[in-house]
Scaffold this motif. Sequence first.
Motif, PDB file in Angstrom:
ATOM      1  N   ASP A 135       0.817  -1.223   0.000  1.00 23.85           N
ATOM      2  CA  ASP A 135       0.000   0.000   0.000  1.00 23.85           C
ATOM      3  C   ASP A 135       0.846   1.265   0.000  1.00 23.85           C
ATOM      4  N   HIS A 136       2.063   1.169  -0.455  1.00 23.02           N
ATOM      5  CA  HIS A 136       2.928   2.340  -0.571  1.00 23.02           C
ATOM      6  C   HIS A 136       2.303   3.400  -1.468  1.00 23.02           C
ATOM      7  N   HIS A 137       1.932   3.009  -2.707  1.00 25.74           N
ATOM      8  CA  HIS A 137       1.349   3.974  -3.641  1.00 25.74           C
ATOM      9  C   HIS A 137       0.026   4.518  -3.116  1.00 25.74           C
ATOM     10  N   LEU A 138      -0.715   3.686  -2.401  1.00 21.47           N
ATOM     11  CA  LEU A 138      -2.005   4.134  -1.853  1.00 21.47           C
ATOM     12  C   LEU A 138      -1.790   5.320  -0.917  1.00 21.47           C
ATOM     13  N   PHE A 139      -0.807   5.217  -0.007  1.00 21.09           N
ATOM     14  CA  PHE A 139      -0.591   6.305   0.944  1.00 21.09           C
ATOM     15  C   PHE A 139       0.094   7.499   0.289  1.00 21.09           C
ATOM     16  N   GLY A 180      12.648  -3.565 -14.382  1.00 22.48           N
ATOM     17  CA  GLY A 180      11.409  -3.674 -13.618  1.00 22.48           C
ATOM     18  C   GLY A 180      10.213  -3.952 -14.501  1.00 22.48           C
ATOM     19  N   ASN A 181      10.133  -3.256 -15.638  1.00 24.36           N
ATOM     20  CA  ASN A 181       9.011  -3.453 -16.546  1.00 24.36           C
ATOM     21  C   ASN A 181       8.975  -4.877 -17.081  1.00 24.36           C
ATOM     22  N   SER A 182      10.133  -5.437 -17.399  1.00 28.61           N
ATOM     23  CA  SER A 182      10.184  -6.795 -17.937  1.00 28.61           C
ATOM     24  C   SER A 182       9.632  -7.799 -16.938  1.00 28.61           C
ATOM     25  N   LEU A 183       9.995  -7.637 -15.675  1.00 29.19           N
ATOM     26  CA  LEU A 183       9.480  -8.548 -14.648  1.00 29.19           C
ATOM     27  C   LEU A 183       7.985  -8.358 -14.454  1.00 29.19           C
ATOM     28  N   GLN A 184       7.504  -7.123 -14.538  1.00 26.31           N
ATOM     29  CA  GLN A 184       6.070  -6.889 -14.369  1.00 26.31           C
ATOM     30  C   GLN A 184       5.262  -7.483 -15.516  1.00 26.31           C
ATOM     31  N   PRO A 197      11.316   0.958 -11.410  1.00 27.02           N
ATOM     32  CA  PRO A 197      12.478   0.693 -10.553  1.00 27.02           C
ATOM     33  C   PRO A 197      12.176   0.631  -9.064  1.00 27.02           C
ATOM     34  N   VAL A 198      11.032   1.182  -8.631  1.00 25.63           N
ATOM     35  CA  VAL A 198      10.711   1.165  -7.206  1.00 25.63           C
ATOM     36  C   VAL A 198       9.563   0.211  -6.897  1.00 25.63           C
ATOM     37  N   GLU A 199       8.950  -0.372  -7.905  1.00 25.45           N
ATOM     38  CA  GLU A 199       7.797  -1.256  -7.684  1.00 25.45           C
ATOM     39  C   GLU A 199       8.195  -2.725  -7.575  1.00 25.45           C
ATOM     40  N   VAL A 200       9.335  -3.103  -8.127  1.00 19.85           N
ATOM     41  CA  VAL A 200       9.808  -4.484  -8.070  1.00 19.85           C
ATOM     42  C   VAL A 200      10.921  -4.555  -7.031  1.00 19.85           C
ATOM     43  N   PRO A 201      10.711  -5.254  -5.906  1.00 18.54           N
ATOM     44  CA  PRO A 201      11.668  -5.198  -4.789  1.00 18.54           C
ATOM     45  C   PRO A 201      13.114  -5.500  -5.168  1.00 18.54           C
ATOM     46  N   THR A 202      13.339  -6.530  -5.970  1.00 22.10           N
ATOM     47  CA  THR A 202      14.722  -6.868  -6.315  1.00 22.10           C
ATOM     48  C   THR A 202      15.379  -5.770  -7.137  1.00 22.10           C
ATOM     49  N   VAL A 203      14.632  -5.162  -8.045  1.00 24.61           N
ATOM     50  CA  VAL A 203      15.162  -4.063  -8.840  1.00 24.61           C
ATOM     51  C   VAL A 203      15.350  -2.834  -7.960  1.00 24.61           C
ATOM     52  N   ARG A 204      14.407  -2.613  -7.039  1.00 28.25           N
ATOM     53  CA  ARG A 204      14.477  -1.440  -6.162  1.00 28.25           C
ATOM     54  C   ARG A 204      15.767  -1.444  -5.329  1.00 28.25           C
ATOM     55  N   GLU A 205      16.187  -2.603  -4.847  1.00 23.34           N
ATOM     56  CA  GLU A 205      17.412  -2.686  -4.057  1.00 23.34           C
ATOM     57  C   GLU A 205      18.624  -2.260  -4.887  1.00 23.34           C
ATOM     58  N   ARG A 233      14.637   3.777   1.001  1.00 26.44           N
ATOM     59  CA  ARG A 233      13.846   3.236  -0.106  1.00 26.44           C
ATOM     60  C   ARG A 233      13.430   4.356  -1.054  1.00 26.44           C
ATOM     61  N   PRO A 234      13.872   4.330  -2.313  1.00 22.64           N
ATOM     62  CA  PRO A 234      13.342   5.299  -3.282  1.00 22.64           C
ATOM     63  C   PRO A 234      11.848   5.067  -3.468  1.00 22.64           C
ATOM     64  N   ASP A 235      11.076   6.145  -3.503  1.00 22.95           N
ATOM     65  CA  ASP A 235       9.615   6.026  -3.508  1.00 22.95           C
ATOM     66  C   ASP A 235       8.971   6.249  -4.867  1.00 22.95           C
ATOM     67  N   LEU A 236       9.423   7.262  -5.595  1.00 29.78           N
ATOM     68  CA  LEU A 236       8.804   7.609  -6.869  1.00 29.78           C
ATOM     69  C   LEU A 236       9.886   7.968  -7.879  1.00 29.78           C
ATOM     70  N   VAL A 237       9.625   7.621  -9.144  1.00 31.54           N
ATOM     71  CA  VAL A 237      10.497   8.012 -10.253  1.00 31.54           C
ATOM     72  C   VAL A 237       9.601   8.699 -11.286  1.00 31.54           C
ATOM     73  N   VAL A 238       9.902   9.949 -11.596  1.00 28.92           N
ATOM     74  CA  VAL A 238       9.018  10.761 -12.434  1.00 28.92           C
ATOM     75  C   VAL A 238       9.835  11.452 -13.520  1.00 28.92           C
ATOM     76  N   ARG A 239       9.456  11.253 -14.762  1.00 28.62           N
ATOM     77  CA  ARG A 239      10.132  11.956 -15.848  1.00 28.62           C
ATOM     78  C   ARG A 239       9.402  13.273 -16.116  1.00 28.62           C
ATOM     79  N   PHE A 240      10.113  14.222 -16.717  1.00 27.04           N
ATOM     80  CA  PHE A 240       9.483  15.507 -17.016  1.00 27.04           C
ATOM     81  C   PHE A 240      10.075  16.080 -18.292  1.00 27.04           C
ATOM     82  N   GLY A 241       9.301  16.959 -18.926  1.00 30.14           N
ATOM     83  CA  GLY A 241       9.729  17.580 -20.172  1.00 30.14           C
ATOM     84  C   GLY A 241       8.574  18.321 -20.812  1.00 30.14           C
TER      85      GLY A 241
END
Length: 367
Positions: A96-100, A204-208, A318-326, A338-346
């Motif tokens: 529930d990380h993303h939920l909070f 991370g995407n590949s594992l998901q 990168p932060v949603e898959v535990p093994t990748v997050r580490e 623990r990194p929480d969010l990764v956001v691109r911008f432009g």
Amino acid sequence: MPTQLSSRREFMALAAASTAIPLAACSSEEGGRYLDANRRLRAVLSDNPEAKDMVRYATLAANGHNTQPWRFALGHRSVSILPDFSRRTPAVDPDDHHLFVSLGCAAENLLIASAAHGQPGDLFFDVAAPGRIDIDLATGTPASGGLYDAIPKRQSTRSDYDGKPVSLPDLQKLEAAASVEGVNTRFITDRQQMEQLLDYVIAGNSLQVDDPEFVAELKHSIRFNAGEAVETGDGLYTACSGNPTMPGWLGRALFGLFYTKDAENDKYAAQVRTSAGVAVFTGDDESEESWVRVGRSFQRFALQATALGIRHSHINQPVEVPTVREEFARWLGAGGKRPDLVVRFGYAPPLPMSLRRPVEAVLIADI
């Protein structure tokens, strides 16, 4: 074995061949209903808004998969925000990380909107009711500004950007807006570092994509046409990410053909490489309170970006898959946090805006 579609063009061709119904698949009536619903949802607040209108502005906050996992209770000069665990996404967000984080985004919208209308708020975490956020409202001088004006305009723009850099003064404004105690924000604009970060996105995407439960959860959240989006008021409407609309039965039937590892990895590679930079949000600890603070920080960043004409979207693999997050945390130098969010911008043109459920659906009488 199903054919894997390598491009949207191939998908469109297959879909067109599969049905005599036009791919646009949402009638002008449905499209009109969608536009009307969005106009009402994003209408600017009056000078003296009612409490439920302040809640409407709170619900315009960013949230995972547009599940809107929140409930609101109105008190005497106070608002409480509570988690709605019936709208969890356990495959992508098992703790529930993303939920909070989403609750923190909503809380920040409410604080900004109430301050703009002369009701500055103080936020508290109720130790007697874990997960609940209380906001006490006072009386003061209205303090509106760019962040407030950006609330109904903010969107997650999931498209390729134009690759142009963001100026140093604007980067400094983004960093200043995101400054919330207990949250570190790192901006990455170096192209070599962005390529290294992309490796973690793809890992991370590949594992998901290989995870049937993740894919089923994602598929359940997609709204394939305007009619479905209006009916539910939530979920990921395909047009909001630049994808074609179609009858729901067709989209669900073909989903497995166009949602493939290679296609998704190619999409994210193009999105990162056309972005001006990436922001990584890291909270002090792994608690619900910390995740709420991360949400507040991100929401302020997103509103400031909107005010500056800068688009953003999440690349949270990168932060949603535990093994990748580490591994990502070590690369980032997060110091064991623990990194929480990764956001691109432009920079990019806007896409259609997502919907929200009616305020009445998220208000509760008792807490």
